[in-house]
Design a protein around this motif. Structure first.
Motif, PDB file in Angstrom:
ATOM      1  N   GLU A 117       0.835  -1.207   0.000  1.00 40.16           N
ATOM      2  CA  GLU A 117       0.000   0.000   0.000  1.00 40.16           C
ATOM      3  C   GLU A 117       0.867   1.253   0.000  1.00 40.16           C
ATOM      4  N   VAL A 118       1.926   1.259   0.806  1.00 33.54           N
ATOM      5  CA  VAL A 118       2.833   2.413   0.874  1.00 33.54           C
ATOM      6  C   VAL A 118       3.473   2.660  -0.492  1.00 33.54           C
ATOM      7  N   VAL A 119       3.940   1.602  -1.145  1.00 34.78           N
ATOM      8  CA  VAL A 119       4.570   1.733  -2.461  1.00 34.78           C
ATOM      9  C   VAL A 119       3.565   2.299  -3.460  1.00 34.78           C
ATOM     10  N   GLN A 120       2.324   1.805  -3.423  1.00 35.78           N
ATOM     11  CA  GLN A 120       1.297   2.288  -4.348  1.00 35.78           C
ATOM     12  C   GLN A 120       0.973   3.757  -4.098  1.00 35.78           C
ATOM     13  N   ILE A 121       0.881   4.157  -2.835  1.00 36.51           N
ATOM     14  CA  ILE A 121       0.607   5.557  -2.501  1.00 36.51           C
ATOM     15  C   ILE A 121       1.749   6.449  -2.991  1.00 36.51           C
ATOM     16  N   GLN A 126       3.980  10.447  -6.757  1.00 32.45           N
ATOM     17  CA  GLN A 126       5.004  10.816  -7.738  1.00 32.45           C
ATOM     18  C   GLN A 126       4.375  11.099  -9.090  1.00 32.45           C
ATOM     19  N   HIS A 127       3.380  10.293  -9.458  1.00 33.58           N
ATOM     20  CA  HIS A 127       2.709  10.489 -10.741  1.00 33.58           C
ATOM     21  C   HIS A 127       1.961  11.824 -10.749  1.00 33.58           C
ATOM     22  N   THR A 128       1.272  12.123  -9.626  1.00 31.20           N
ATOM     23  CA  THR A 128       0.529  13.374  -9.516  1.00 31.20           C
ATOM     24  C   THR A 128       1.482  14.566  -9.540  1.00 31.20           C
ATOM     25  N   GLN A 129       2.571  14.495  -8.785  1.00 32.64           N
ATOM     26  CA  GLN A 129       3.534  15.595  -8.755  1.00 32.64           C
ATOM     27  C   GLN A 129       4.232  15.755 -10.086  1.00 32.64           C
ATOM     28  N   GLY A 130       4.493  14.651 -10.760  1.00 32.47           N
ATOM     29  CA  GLY A 130       5.173  14.696 -12.060  1.00 32.47           C
ATOM     30  C   GLY A 130       4.316  15.391 -13.101  1.00 32.47           C
ATOM     31  N   GLY A 131       3.000  15.311 -12.972  1.00 35.20           N
ATOM     32  CA  GLY A 131       2.110  15.926 -13.935  1.00 35.20           C
ATOM     33  C   GLY A 131       1.867  17.405 -13.674  1.00 35.20           C
ATOM     34  N   GLN A 132       2.402  17.951 -12.577  1.00 32.88           N
ATOM     35  CA  GLN A 132       2.159  19.345 -12.216  1.00 32.88           C
ATOM     36  C   GLN A 132       3.329  20.246 -12.587  1.00 32.88           C
TER      37      GLN A 132
END
Length: 133
Positions: A117-121, A126-132
């Motif tokens: 769960e921690v790895v998925q979060i 990272q995906h959300t921050q990478g898109g910003q």
């Protein structure tokens, strides 16, 4: 010319490109795999295979122990649990006790599931921050 095994290449790539969190998850999964193989070996009365797989599981537990950051309180608690699991695996190896093996498999499964769960979060963040950008 030697032919390469695509599965072996995939495994090597997955380890060399994995994040520290993913590597820890791989260790948990490997340890559980070796415990399951040891269980089967105990049921089949195959002492050599049992011993080999329990030693592999113990080696993984020891690796998890040495990678803990002891500045963190959670690491101190994990160290106690890893030490307990390691000692219990020794008992399983000596006594062929499937009840003890079931107990430590349960703990390790909980650790693995929580870590997953921690790895998925972390991946989602990272995906959300990478898109910003």
């Amino acid at each position: 010319m030697a032919t390469t095994n695509p599965y072996a290449s995939y495994q090597t790539n997955s380890v060399t490109t994995a994040s520290p969190g993913e590597l820890t998850l791989m260790l948990y999964n490997g340890c559980l795999k070796f415990m399951k193989l040891a269980r089967k070996a105990i049921e089949d009365k195959n002492i050599e295979v049992k011993n080999t797989n329990l030693l592999k599981a113990q080696n993984i537990i020891r690796e998890l122990m040495v990678t803990l950051n002891m500045d963190q309180e959670v690491s101190k608690n994990l160290m106690v649990m890893y030490d307990y699991i390691n000692r219990q695996l020794m008992e399983v190896n000596i006594k062929n006790d499937l009840e003890i093996l079931t107990e430590v498999e349960g703990y390790l499964t909980e650790f693995r599931d929580t870590w997953k769960e921690v790895v998925q979060i972390n991946r989602q963040q990272q995906h959300t921050q990478g898109g910003q950008a």
